[in-house]
Design an enzyme around this catalytic site. Structure first.
Site, PDB file in Angstrom:
ATOM      1  N   GLY A  72       0.846  -1.094  -0.162  1.00 30.67           N
ATOM      2  CA  GLY A  72       0.028  -0.095  -0.009  1.00 30.67           C
ATOM      3  C   GLY A  72       0.831   1.302  -0.077  1.00 30.67           C
ATOM      4  N   CYS A 128       0.064  -0.400  -9.864  1.00 28.58           N
ATOM      5  CA  CYS A 128      -0.204  -1.059  -8.610  1.00 28.58           C
ATOM      6  C   CYS A 128      -1.659  -1.626  -8.531  1.00 28.58           C
ATOM      7  CB  CYS A 128       0.136  -0.253  -7.439  1.00 28.58           C
ATOM      8  SG  CYS A 128      -0.249  -1.215  -6.021  1.00 28.58           S
ATOM      9  N   LYS A 164       6.011   2.279 -15.715  1.00 30.93           N
ATOM     10  CA  LYS A 164       5.884   0.754 -15.403  1.00 30.93           C
ATOM     11  C   LYS A 164       4.307   0.497 -15.378  1.00 30.93           C
ATOM     12  CE  LYS A 164       7.280  -2.186 -11.335  1.00 30.93           C
ATOM     13  NZ  LYS A 164       7.692  -2.054 -10.069  1.00 30.93           N
ATOM     14  N   GLY A 244       9.446 -12.315 -11.871  1.00 29.68           N
ATOM     15  CA  GLY A 244       9.731 -13.674 -11.614  1.00 29.68           C
ATOM     16  C   GLY A 244      11.259 -14.018 -11.782  1.00 29.68           C
ATOM     17  N   GLY A 265      12.902  -8.347  -7.952  1.00 37.02           N
ATOM     18  CA  GLY A 265      12.403  -8.332  -6.937  1.00 37.02           C
ATOM     19  C   GLY A 265      12.086  -9.447  -5.742  1.00 37.02           C
TER      20      GLY A 265
HETATM   21  C1  LIG Z   1       6.902  -6.480  -1.390  1.00 34.42           C
HETATM   22  C2  LIG Z   1       6.779  -5.811  -2.727  1.00 34.42           C
HETATM   23  C3  LIG Z   1       6.616  -4.429  -2.701  1.00 34.42           C
HETATM   24  C4  LIG Z   1       6.574  -3.541  -4.120  1.00 34.42           C
HETATM   25  N1  LIG Z   1       6.328  -2.276  -4.004  1.00 34.42           N
HETATM   26  C5  LIG Z   1       6.466  -1.647  -5.280  1.00 34.42           C
HETATM   27  C6  LIG Z   1       6.347  -0.170  -5.313  1.00 34.42           C
HETATM   28  O1  LIG Z   1       6.711   0.372  -4.085  1.00 34.42           O
HETATM   29  N2  LIG Z   1       6.468   0.189  -6.501  1.00 34.42           N
HETATM   30  C7  LIG Z   1       6.382  -0.323  -7.738  1.00 34.42           C
HETATM   31  O2  LIG Z   1       6.584   0.085  -8.691  1.00 34.42           O
HETATM   32  N3  LIG Z   1       6.582  -1.626  -7.732  1.00 34.42           N
HETATM   33  C8  LIG Z   1       6.344  -2.371  -6.459  1.00 34.42           C
HETATM   34  N4  LIG Z   1       6.390  -3.785  -6.366  1.00 34.42           N
HETATM   35  C9  LIG Z   1       6.591  -4.408  -7.625  1.00 34.42           C
HETATM   36  C10 LIG Z   1       8.006  -5.019  -8.006  1.00 34.42           C
HETATM   37  O3  LIG Z   1       8.808  -3.578  -8.228  1.00 34.42           O
HETATM   38  C11 LIG Z   1       7.952  -5.690  -9.124  1.00 34.42           C
HETATM   39  O4  LIG Z   1       7.482  -5.084 -10.299  1.00 34.42           O
HETATM   40  C12 LIG Z   1       7.108  -7.079  -9.098  1.00 34.42           C
HETATM   41  O5  LIG Z   1       7.541  -7.419  -7.851  1.00 34.42           O
HETATM   42  C13 LIG Z   1       7.617  -8.180 -10.153  1.00 34.42           C
HETATM   43  O6  LIG Z   1       8.897  -8.309  -9.771  1.00 34.42           O
HETATM   44  P1  LIG Z   1       9.421  -9.991  -9.071  1.00 34.42           P
HETATM   45  O7  LIG Z   1       8.313 -11.045  -9.625  1.00 34.42           O
HETATM   46  O8  LIG Z   1      10.730  -9.854  -9.417  1.00 34.42           O
HETATM   47  O9  LIG Z   1       9.027  -9.406  -7.742  1.00 34.42           O
HETATM   48  C14 LIG Z   1       6.566  -4.505  -4.970  1.00 34.42           C
HETATM   49  C15 LIG Z   1       6.497  -5.676  -5.099  1.00 34.42           C
HETATM   50  C16 LIG Z   1       6.776  -6.468  -3.886  1.00 34.42           C
HETATM   51  C17 LIG Z   1       6.927  -7.835  -3.912  1.00 34.42           C
END
Ligand SMILES: Cc1cc2nc3c(=O)[nH]c(=O)nc-3n(C[C@H](O)[C@H](O)[C@H](O)COP(=O)(O)O)c2cc1C
Ligand SMILES: Cc1cc2nc3c(=O)[nH]c(=O)nc-3n(C[C@H](O)[C@H](O)[C@H](O)COP(=O)(O)OP(=O)(O)OC[C@H]3O[C@@H](n4cnc5c(N)ncnc54)[C@H](O)[C@@H]3O)c2cc1C
Ligand SMILES: Cc1cc2nc3c(=O)[nH]c(=O)nc-3n(C[C@H](O)[C@H](O)[C@H](O)COP(=O)(O)OP(=O)(O)OC[C@H]3O[C@@H](n4cnc5c(N)ncnc54)[C@H](O)[C@@H]3O)c2cc1C
Ligand SMILES: Cc1cc2nc3c(=O)[nH]c(=O)nc-3n(C[C@H](O)[C@H](O)[C@H](O)COP(=O)(O)O)c2cc1C
Ligand code: FES
Ligand code: FES
Lengths: 304, 264, 304, 264
Positions: A72, A128, A164, A244, A265
């Site tokens: 959030g 988001c 994004k 991923g 991430g």
């Molecule tokens: C705990 C968590 C918090 C995140 N917070 C944000 C955020 O504040 N802003 C944003 O653009 N993306 C946020 N994301 C999305 C990540 O930047 C990323 O786009 C997404 O997790 C997919 O990548 P991954 O599969 O490598 O985690 C968040 C993801 C996670 C898991």
């Protein structure tokens, strides 16, 4: 030895990995540590105009096929953020800011101040899936809103803008196109998927305090790869392929789909901050075994 | 997929004990292996989920000791036997037991070091509370040296005052501590002065508990994963230790503002 | 002993598991075997007006977090299907037909004939993400198209109609509402997610012959649960919760989110045809341990 | 997640051998444990992916033997050393070796039983081909009893004609077979007549290869997973065995229409 460096909108990354926004990016010192641990670039946690406590806990959980989160957008707000990241000179990798707002005006008000900080680029998550007033829940993922917000921010900064995008839209190419027309310098694809929900059957209640949250990690990868593939066909600007990625093979897959850099991430959950160096090492090994000298040769390879 | 599933699993509250007017121990039906100093995340559906030390264990059971603070701890203390809470963990790195140690705790920080004392009963335990009413675990640790701010029981001083002379005499090689951060900072400074190792269990606002969100940071460390127990080497590098902490939003505030009267 | 039976649009299922369409449902004998193996109900593979060979292979692969497929609705067409399923009398569980078309007219032409077969209900997947001319790629997942197609089929059959929806839409509640208004008797939620893509980095090519395909299994579960939760809040008709269910706990989670019955597809990959009985057994154990007598009590429990 | 990842992994073609004018063996660089009778899925990117028997093995290598049929097999036979194909598998259940067995194969069905013969060299092998040109593996199995339709080499008869008298004499307890389904049906009927077990490797149109799509069905069995090798008990229950099969669309056609001149 393989050359892992990439140039993203003129920004030089020692390797294609980028720590994704929202992962550990809350403070200058954590960004520094992640950069020192081998990330090619690091992204700060998204900042909004005013301070936000975010959703109550649980905000992040994992399941057998990935992670789910509804943080959030907790962040201390613009003014505190300006203090926190005023000096980034000792961080050994390029840094990307991340700015969110409830509308185009708020985006540009925050971006206008953030652009004064020594970040190399500004990312705009319009995607988001679990924060009321922001991203998908505020209608920011449509091509129209994407164009409007990007164009508004373009007016207040000369830095590269990364837009994004969400994987949860019917035609992601159109959204990326709108961003490109609005003045985006790159597309970050993708943000969390869904949202999803996990229910604790003993408690008979959704486990996330916000009930639902974005799905990331392994579960997201095929969808993220397809999004990158689609966007690569549609726009000319580079892509930061995110979703991923947890090993070198995944990063190479993303690049072959069309990514210039690779966001990481959820993999920090398993791999800790060492995961960036680990991914880079695995990419290098693969390139050496396969006679690929420059990693940039792999960008879009699956299209040829 | 290598990763473990991190989700709260419901555990029944078996017994609720009044330790002090505003301190209760909840016994939970849960088998768990943990190191003293590790913590669990306790979930009350539709309310919130927060970190608590594992304050005691018995076969198939663990306990947490809760001090009344805000809405969450208040609701937690109202739990009755038969109700359930979610538990995940244990998380973090606990204390590294070494010979010739001493333990010093303040307030409900005692919950964090209690299982360490049980594992190493030979270690002296110094405990400080505001007043007699707030002294807990008296029967559990009869050899505990108790200090109160108002002298209503035990010594009328800070527990650091009891530790200091014995440190000066070189009695201890390592000091374990948990309590209000000002106290832990004082303990650490004392240890530094006498060239003695200090292991302190810090507290920062936590969300994920497993090193992803960056919420619980202190210096460039993650309290949930790199800590909560840090040794002297790590503490020395942490500018924020004893000085500042971050609110739920991530805003950096003074310790005073953060704890705002917290005693553990 | 717990009562696992549910009534779905008046159809009695001995347990809530339903073999999802496209899994083993090609022939009468396979449906019989699945039913005999313990499925509460079984669904045939979708039939189109004319015979279709489907996409070339690979059509179905798995990855570390689920499955991906682009089968492309291979089926022998309406006429052959009428022969294949003419007699279903020896099948020990209710059977659901599945009908696809390129437009409302084709849907109703096929449904009009299929309704003569001894199926207990007709499912309309408006939501396949990887077959050109059908489902999402033909715009059938919008509320408007959903209403139009459902209403057209409603005119030609008196049997219960299950409208199968896509998780890849911005507002799934609206789609379910449109189906309900069009005369649907239940919602099957959900079809495959994405589409996604997996690239073989040695070959530098997408692995599915159709390049992209729907993501199912573990990766889909949280999104499917959220969709069921959202739909339950929006419509009054029952839901067949489908996506990533592979054990009793998942099935119970789906029901608590609002499902009356639980579709099972990809889990057959791991568990074989015995997976239905296994899931039912695990549900029963859980109910016994938790003092739940009738499984129907669990429907929507997470909303209360 | 329990499940294994099913994806083609690229393997280099090391050597291509001409077995006969329209039959080639491709040696692939791939380590694999398999049972005789199991098969692999061979992928040519952007074209298709189809099932092939593992026809031979060497340390770190497996071979497939391909008969020229349609576009896929034609492209596969054109592969040159150094090119790669995707491989996944092995899939299915192979032959269950028992004492006193005989093997009888037709056409490139020999590929499917070749490793069984290698594992049990004492078993007699009866092989039928249309003509001398189509006789393969001659050097590999010097004791093979060869029959040709036109008598250009070996016996001028069907291999079943060679098997029959020996079955009548009660020489075999089990017969392993792979070849055109009409031949396998004849073998099975012969075995039934003499109360001898038969294990036949069936062929049906396959997609997934692992029991999910329902494409490869024969009776209520999945050839990819329950087979491709079925024993007498299973064969007896299969109405479709020797009679009908299903096209890519799932349409049921006669074996003649399905195979349309296929010889294996
Ligand atoms: C705990 C968590 C918090 C995140 N917070 C944000 C955020 O504040 N802003 C944003 O653009 N993306 C946020 N994301 C999305 C990540 O930047 C990323 O786009 C997404 O997790 C997919 O990548 P991954 O599969 O490598 O985690 C968040 C993801 C996670 C898991
Ligand atoms: C590693 C660790 C172990 C802990 N062990 C114990 C324990 O054994 N017994 C005990 O009573 N308390 C313990 N706490 C504190 C506990 O987690 C709660 O903070 C406390 O119960 C107050 O919560 P509240 O919602 O009732 O109060 P609030 O009014 O919401 O908060 C009061 C103060 O508590 C702190 N706080 C609130 N939420 C959190 C959070 N999610 N994470 C960290 N700090 C928070 C903040 O300083 C806040 O200002 C521990 C905290 C940490 C980090
Ligand atoms: C278990 C099994 C093992 C096999 N082993 C061998 C082998 O060792 N050597 C060999 O040459 N062939 C083998 N085949 C057949 C092979 O898979 C191909 O069918 C064959 O090469 C023809 O393909 P094509 O595309 O060139 O011809 P097409 O012209 O496309 O097809 C010709 C005929 O082949 C059959 N066929 C085509 N595609 C498939 C498919 N995906 N699955 C099953 N049958 C199909 C159909 O009967 C079709 O009518 C095997 C098949 C199965 C099921
Ligand atoms: C191989 C495969 C084929 C499918 N074919 C169909 C189909 O023909 N019609 C349909 O409505 N859904 C089809 N689906 C979707 C499933 O019915 C189901 O909605 C989806 O797989 C999610 O459930 P699961 O996670 O349990 O697999 C198919 C799914 C798979 C994996
Ligand atoms: S609580 Fe999330 S990183 Fe420590
Ligand atoms: S090939 Fe798919 S079930 Fe056999």
């Amino acid at each position: 030895m393989a050359d892992l460096s990439v140039s993203l909108c003129g920004i030089k990354l020692a390797n294609p990995t980028v720590m994704a926004s929202g992962i550990l990016g809350t403070t200058r010192l954590l960004l520094r540590r992640a950069a020192a641990s081998g990330a090619g670039a690091v992204t700060m946690k998204s900042v909004s105009l005013l301070s936000r406590g975010g959703h109550p806990n649980p905000t992040i959980l994992s399941f057998d096929a990935g992670m789910i989160n509804a943080v959030g957008y907790s962040n201390p707000g613009l003014e505190e953020t300006l203090k926190e990241f005023a000096d980034l000179s000792d961080i050994p990798a390029p840094l990307f800011a991340s700015v969110v707002g409830q509308n185009a005006d708020e985006f540009s008000r925050v971006a206008e101040r953030i652009t004064k900080l020594p970040f190399a680029a500004i990312e705009l998550p319009l995607s988001c899936p679990h924060t009321p007033g922001y991203g998908t829940l505020a209608g920011q993922s449509t091509p129209e809103a994407t164009f409007e917000i990007t164009a508004a921010v373009r007016k207040v900064t000369d830095k590269p803008i990364f837009v994004k995008v969400s994987p949860n839209v019917p035609a992601i190419g159109e959204v990326a196109s709108a961003a490109e027309k609005g003045g985006a310098s790159a597309i970050t694809a993708v943000n969390s998927m869904g949202p999803g929900m996990l229910i604790n059957i003993e408690a008979r209640r959704p486990m996330l305090a916000f009930k639902m949250g974005g799905v990331t990690g392994a579960a997201l990868r095929p969808v993220a790869v397809r999004c990158v593939y689609d966007i690569y066909k549609t726009v000319k600007i580079p892509i930061i392929g995110t979703g991923g990625v947890s090993c070198g093979a995944h990063a190479i897959e993303m690049m072959m789909a069309g990514a210039t850099a690779v966001g990481v991430g959820s993999a920090v959950f398993d791999g800790g901050m060492g995961v960036f160096a680990q991914i880079a090492r695995e990419m290098e090994d693969w390139m050496d075994r396969n006679g690929v000298e420059k990693v940039e040769e792999l960008i879009g390879a699956a299209h040829r | 997929m290598r990763h473990t599933v991190e989700q709260p699993v419901m555990a029944r509250v078996m017994e609720v004990l009044d330790d002090a007017p505003e301190l209760r121990t909840l016994w939970l039906e849960r088998k768990m292996k943990f190191q003293p100093g590790q913590f669990v995340m306790i979930w009350i559906p539709e309310l919130d989920e927060k970190p608590y030390a594992v304050s005691a264990q018995a076969p198939g059971h663990i306990a947490i000791t809760v001090r009344k603070r805000g809405p969450f701890s208040t609701r937690l203390m109202e739990m009755r036997p038969g109700e359930t809470v979610g538990v995940r963990g244990p998380y973090g790195h606990g204390f590294v037991p070494k010979p010739n140690g001493a333990i010093i705790a303040g307030g409900c920080g005692l919950a964090m070091v209690a299982t360490l004392k049980e594992a190493r009963p030979e270690m002296p335990l110094f405990f400080g509370a505001k007043t007699a009413d707030e002294v807990i675990y008296r029967d559990r640790f009869p050899d505990m040296e108790v200090c109160t701010d108002d002298g209503t029981t035990g010594y009328r001083c800070f527990p650091t005052d009891r530790l200091r002379p014995r440190l000066e005499r070189g009695e201890f090689k390592v000091v374990y501590t948990c309590g209000p951060e000002v106290m832990m900072r004082a303990v650490f400074d004392l240890c530094e002065k006498h060239g003695v190792e200090c292991q302190a269990a810090l507290e920062r606002y936590m969300k994920c508990g497993f090193g992803l969100c960056g919420q619980c940071t202190c210096g460039d460390q993650l309290v949930c994963q790199d800590g909560p127990v840090f040794d002297s080497k790590a503490l020395r590098r942490m500018e924020e230790f004893g000085r500042s902490a971050r609110l739920k939003s991530g805003q950096k505030v003074t310790l005073k503002q953060y704890a705002d009267g917290r005693s553990c």
